[in-house]
Design a protein around this motif. Structure first.
Motif, mmCIF file in Angstrom:
data_model
loop_
_atom_site.group_PDB
_atom_site.id
_atom_site.type_symbol
_atom_site.label_atom_id
_atom_site.label_comp_id
_atom_site.label_asym_id
_atom_site.label_seq_id
_atom_site.Cartn_x
_atom_site.Cartn_y
_atom_site.Cartn_z
ATOM 1 N N ALA A 131 -8.618 3.685 5.410
ATOM 2 C CA ALA A 131 -8.429 3.832 3.965
ATOM 3 C C ALA A 131 -7.476 2.765 3.434
ATOM 4 O O ALA A 131 -7.687 2.202 2.356
ATOM 5 C CB ALA A 131 -7.900 5.225 3.654
ATOM 6 N N LEU A 132 -6.419 2.479 4.193
ATOM 7 C CA LEU A 132 -5.461 1.458 3.768
ATOM 8 C C LEU A 132 -6.108 0.077 3.753
ATOM 9 O O LEU A 132 -5.869 -0.728 2.845
ATOM 10 C CB LEU A 132 -4.247 1.464 4.691
ATOM 11 C CG LEU A 132 -3.396 2.741 4.691
ATOM 12 C CD1 LEU A 132 -2.269 2.622 5.698
ATOM 13 C CD2 LEU A 132 -2.837 3.011 3.300
ATOM 14 N N ARG A 141 -9.277 -0.545 3.329
ATOM 15 C CA ARG A 141 -10.223 -0.592 2.227
ATOM 16 C C ARG A 141 -9.523 -0.881 0.905
ATOM 17 O O ARG A 141 -10.074 -1.540 0.016
ATOM 18 C CB ARG A 141 -10.987 0.726 2.144
ATOM 19 C CG ARG A 141 -12.142 0.687 1.137
ATOM 20 C CD ARG A 141 -12.911 1.994 1.083
ATOM 21 N NE ARG A 141 -12.131 3.075 0.521
ATOM 22 C CZ ARG A 141 -11.674 4.110 1.206
ATOM 23 N NH1 ARG A 141 -11.922 4.206 2.505
ATOM 24 N NH2 ARG A 141 -10.971 5.056 0.615
ATOM 25 N N LYS A 142 -8.290 -0.395 0.772
ATOM 26 C CA LYS A 142 -7.537 -0.618 -0.462
ATOM 27 C C LYS A 142 -6.844 -1.977 -0.474
ATOM 28 O O LYS A 142 -6.228 -2.344 -1.479
ATOM 29 C CB LYS A 142 -6.487 0.486 -0.632
ATOM 30 C CG LYS A 142 -7.085 1.869 -0.850
ATOM 31 C CD LYS A 142 -6.011 2.933 -0.909
ATOM 32 C CE LYS A 142 -6.606 4.315 -1.078
ATOM 33 N NZ LYS A 142 -5.567 5.380 -1.077
ATOM 34 N N GLY A 143 -6.920 -2.684 0.654
ATOM 35 C CA GLY A 143 -6.304 -3.996 0.714
ATOM 36 C C GLY A 143 -4.822 -3.983 1.008
ATOM 37 O O GLY A 143 -4.128 -4.978 0.768
ATOM 38 N N TRP A 144 -4.319 -2.863 1.536
ATOM 39 C CA TRP A 144 -2.891 -2.759 1.838
ATOM 40 C C TRP A 144 -2.636 -3.183 3.275
ATOM 41 O O TRP A 144 -3.279 -2.683 4.206
ATOM 42 C CB TRP A 144 -2.404 -1.322 1.638
ATOM 43 C CG TRP A 144 -2.498 -0.860 0.216
ATOM 44 C CD1 TRP A 144 -2.798 -1.628 -0.873
ATOM 45 C CD2 TRP A 144 -2.316 0.472 -0.270
ATOM 46 N NE1 TRP A 144 -2.803 -0.866 -2.007
ATOM 47 C CE2 TRP A 144 -2.519 0.430 -1.676
ATOM 48 C CE3 TRP A 144 -2.010 1.680 0.334
ATOM 49 C CZ2 TRP A 144 -2.409 1.557 -2.477
ATOM 50 C CZ3 TRP A 144 -1.908 2.806 -0.465
ATOM 51 C CH2 TRP A 144 -2.097 2.745 -1.855
ATOM 52 N N THR A 148 -0.924 -3.041 6.653
ATOM 53 C CA THR A 148 -0.225 -1.984 7.380
ATOM 54 C C THR A 148 -0.152 -2.330 8.862
ATOM 55 O O THR A 148 -1.190 -2.571 9.486
ATOM 56 C CB THR A 148 -0.949 -0.633 7.225
ATOM 57 O OG1 THR A 148 -1.106 -0.345 5.838
ATOM 58 C CG2 THR A 148 -0.156 0.484 7.891
ATOM 59 N N GLN A 176 -6.320 14.413 -6.579
ATOM 60 C CA GLN A 176 -6.577 13.002 -6.859
ATOM 61 C C GLN A 176 -5.290 12.212 -6.695
ATOM 62 O O GLN A 176 -4.265 12.553 -7.287
ATOM 63 C CB GLN A 176 -7.114 12.821 -8.285
ATOM 64 C CG GLN A 176 -7.472 11.374 -8.611
ATOM 65 C CD GLN A 176 -8.028 11.209 -10.017
ATOM 66 O OE1 GLN A 176 -7.967 12.131 -10.834
ATOM 67 N NE2 GLN A 176 -8.593 10.048 -10.311
ATOM 68 N N LYS A 223 -3.054 9.037 -7.458
ATOM 69 C CA LYS A 223 -2.955 8.083 -8.561
ATOM 70 C C LYS A 223 -1.807 7.103 -8.335
ATOM 71 O O LYS A 223 -0.876 7.016 -9.137
ATOM 72 C CB LYS A 223 -2.754 8.833 -9.889
ATOM 73 C CG LYS A 223 -3.924 9.707 -10.294
ATOM 74 C CD LYS A 223 -3.695 10.341 -11.662
ATOM 75 C CE LYS A 223 -4.904 11.142 -12.120
ATOM 76 N NZ LYS A 223 -4.692 11.765 -13.453
ATOM 77 N N ASP A 267 4.391 7.066 -5.231
ATOM 78 C CA ASP A 267 3.038 7.621 -5.256
ATOM 79 C C ASP A 267 3.001 8.779 -6.243
ATOM 80 O O ASP A 267 4.039 9.333 -6.613
ATOM 81 C CB ASP A 267 2.628 8.107 -3.858
ATOM 82 C CG ASP A 267 1.114 8.257 -3.705
ATOM 83 O OD1 ASP A 267 0.385 7.928 -4.662
ATOM 84 O OD2 ASP A 267 0.661 8.695 -2.629
#
Length: 205
Positions: A52-53, A55-58, A60, A104, A106, A135
């Motif tokens: 997931a990280l 995919r978000k471009g973070w 890690t 959700q 955000k 967060d």
């Protein structure tokens, strides 16, 4: 918590666990016939969390993912505990039947209260922190009556513990979506102000 890929990400060097931890947070049954939804939400595995990280471009460090998952799970359990404290203020609500219907994330979207705090920090830097929440989540709770209540959760970093362990502060409260939630927020704020006043008076004596 959602269904995420368990396959290693491209260029991943570390083998990450695939096991998922079952939370203490109840979830409603699926409305889809034949869909056997677990009775409680499941947290993502370290591999899913890492995917997931990515995919978000973070960026890690792979070696830190398992610790990040532990912190993620710990914070969400703490948030659920705070939600139940709010729900317990209504004696008619059966806490054993409260469920988290949906949620959700955000990140980067400041809640109105967080914006007010940052504005206050600008004018009163000695009394308010200028650090924004790292967060934000919106959780929709389903009561046994069928009523849904949205909660806003701001996650803040706090000074580390004496042993160097990271620390966090959670600001959990019902969203101002209804007259009942507005009244409850006002009552809780008034109770907090009264306790602070009594404490200051006690220190003066």
């Amino acid at each position: 918590m959602p269904t995420l890929a368990q396959a290693p990400a491209a260029d991943q060097r570390t083998v990450l666990p695939l096991e998922r931890t079952v939370s203490s947070i109840p979830r409603p049954p699926s409305p889809q016939p034949g869909d056997e939804t677990p009775a409680k939400w499941e947290y993502p595995s370290p591999q899913q969390f890492y995917n997931a990280l990515v995919r978000k471009g973070w960026e890690t460090p792979e070696e830190s993912v398992e610790t990040m998952v532990e912190i993620h799970n710990f914070l969400n359990e703490a948030a659920w505990g705070e939600v139940l404290k709010w729900e317990a203020r209504d004696p008619k609500v059966d806490l054993d039947k409260i469920e988290l219907a949906r949620f959700q994330g955000k990140p980067g979207q400041l809640s109105p209260k967080a914006r007010v705090h940052l504005l206050a920090a600008y004018f009163f830097p000695s009394q308010f922190s200028s650090d924004p929440p790292f967060d934000r989540h919106d959780w929709v709770v389903l009561r046994p009556s069928g009523k849904e209540v949205r909660y806003v959760i701001d996650y803040y970093s706090a000074p580390p513990e004496k042993d160097g362990s990271p620390a966090f502060n959670l600001d959990v409260r019902p969203a101002l979506d209804s007259v009942g939630s507005i009244k409850e927020r006002i009552v809780v704020a008034a109770e907090g102000a009264w306790k602070d006043w009594k404490k200051r008076e006690g220190e003066r004596r």
